[in-house]
Design a protein around this motif. Structure first.
Motif, mmCIF file in Angstrom:
data_model
loop_
_atom_site.group_PDB
_atom_site.id
_atom_site.type_symbol
_atom_site.label_atom_id
_atom_site.label_comp_id
_atom_site.label_asym_id
_atom_site.label_seq_id
_atom_site.Cartn_x
_atom_site.Cartn_y
_atom_site.Cartn_z
ATOM 1 N N TRP A 53 0.870 -1.165 0.000
ATOM 2 C CA TRP A 53 0.000 0.000 0.000
ATOM 3 C C TRP A 53 0.902 1.209 0.000
ATOM 4 O O TRP A 53 1.978 1.197 0.590
ATOM 5 C CB TRP A 53 -0.862 0.039 1.251
ATOM 6 N N SER A 93 0.420 -3.438 5.995
ATOM 7 C CA SER A 93 -0.646 -3.755 6.948
ATOM 8 C C SER A 93 -1.166 -2.454 7.556
ATOM 9 O O SER A 93 -0.504 -1.406 7.466
ATOM 10 C CB SER A 93 -0.121 -4.665 8.062
ATOM 11 N N ASP A 94 -2.319 -2.538 8.185
ATOM 12 C CA ASP A 94 -2.858 -1.370 8.880
ATOM 13 C C ASP A 94 -1.918 -0.904 9.980
ATOM 14 O O ASP A 94 -1.768 0.294 10.210
ATOM 15 C CB ASP A 94 -4.239 -1.674 9.461
ATOM 16 N N ASP A 95 -1.275 -1.849 10.670
ATOM 17 C CA ASP A 95 -0.328 -1.468 11.722
ATOM 18 C C ASP A 95 0.849 -0.671 11.156
ATOM 19 O O ASP A 95 1.292 0.309 11.756
ATOM 20 C CB ASP A 95 0.190 -2.703 12.467
ATOM 21 N N VAL A 97 0.757 1.183 8.490
ATOM 22 C CA VAL A 97 0.218 2.503 8.136
ATOM 23 C C VAL A 97 0.221 3.397 9.370
ATOM 24 O O VAL A 97 0.668 4.549 9.332
ATOM 25 C CB VAL A 97 -1.203 2.391 7.538
ATOM 26 N N ARG A 156 -8.067 4.852 0.382
ATOM 27 C CA ARG A 156 -8.695 4.954 1.696
ATOM 28 C C ARG A 156 -8.186 6.223 2.358
ATOM 29 O O ARG A 156 -7.030 6.599 2.188
ATOM 30 C CB ARG A 156 -8.287 3.786 2.606
ATOM 31 N N VAL A 158 -7.384 7.757 5.992
ATOM 32 C CA VAL A 158 -7.153 7.303 7.361
ATOM 33 C C VAL A 158 -6.879 8.515 8.236
ATOM 34 O O VAL A 158 -6.012 9.338 7.917
ATOM 35 C CB VAL A 158 -5.948 6.333 7.418
#
Length: 168
Positions: A53, A93-95, A97, A156, A158
């Protein structure tokens, strides 16, 4: 079709510092220690993971002039490369990010998260520059058109929980 650029495509990139001259691998050093090339940014050897990402500061949608200015400064700094460029970081991963939000992008309240493939499919090049996980999203067209094209790519938004927090 543009792709995430791997180091072998840019084997002759200019590196920082060292003695003037070519290396055995074809890279060329710019001259004096600490001297920065005006032709190209430092391009890493490691490729960007295909499932990455791209994390970009979200100020572009609120203040597109900031992204425009960054892209123009990049082109002026690396005039010989002939591209506009916007800084980004990759995460998987979201972490990661959230870690980038805290460690590198804490000055920004909003982060945009793009799929690498979506950015490439929109006609951008994504180049692994400087220190990992930094990347540069590059484009050749008019700076306003390029920034607008990037904003139009699916992403997205965030909210950065690290924004405005004081260091302990």
């Amino acid at each position: 079709m543009p792709v995430a650029v791997e180091h072998d495509l840019w084997a002759c990139h200019l590196d920082r510092g060292g003695d003037r001259g070519a290396h055995s691998d074809g890279r060329y050093r710019s001259g004096m220690p600490g001297e920065r090339s005006i032709d190209r940014p430092r391009i890493r050897h490691a490729a960007i993971p295909e499932d990455a990402w791209l994390v970009v500061r979200g100020v572009a949608s609120i203040e597109p002039e900031t992204s425009r200015r960054q892209a123009e400064l990049f082109r002026r700094r690396f005039e010989g490369w002939g591209r506009f460029g916007l800084s980004a970081f990759y995460a998987r991963s979201d972490d990661e990010v959230l870690d980038l939000g805290e460690d590198r992008l804490d000055a920004f309240a909003t982060l945009f998260v793009y799929q690498l493939a979506d950015v490439i499919d929109a006609g951008f090049e994504v180049v692994p520059t400087y220190r990992s996980p930094h990347v540069t999203i590059t484009f050749y067209d008019d700076v306003d058109t390029g920034v607008a094209r990037l904003l139009a790519v699916s992403h997205r938004t965030v909210s950065n929980p690290a924004f405005g927090q004081e260091e302990a």
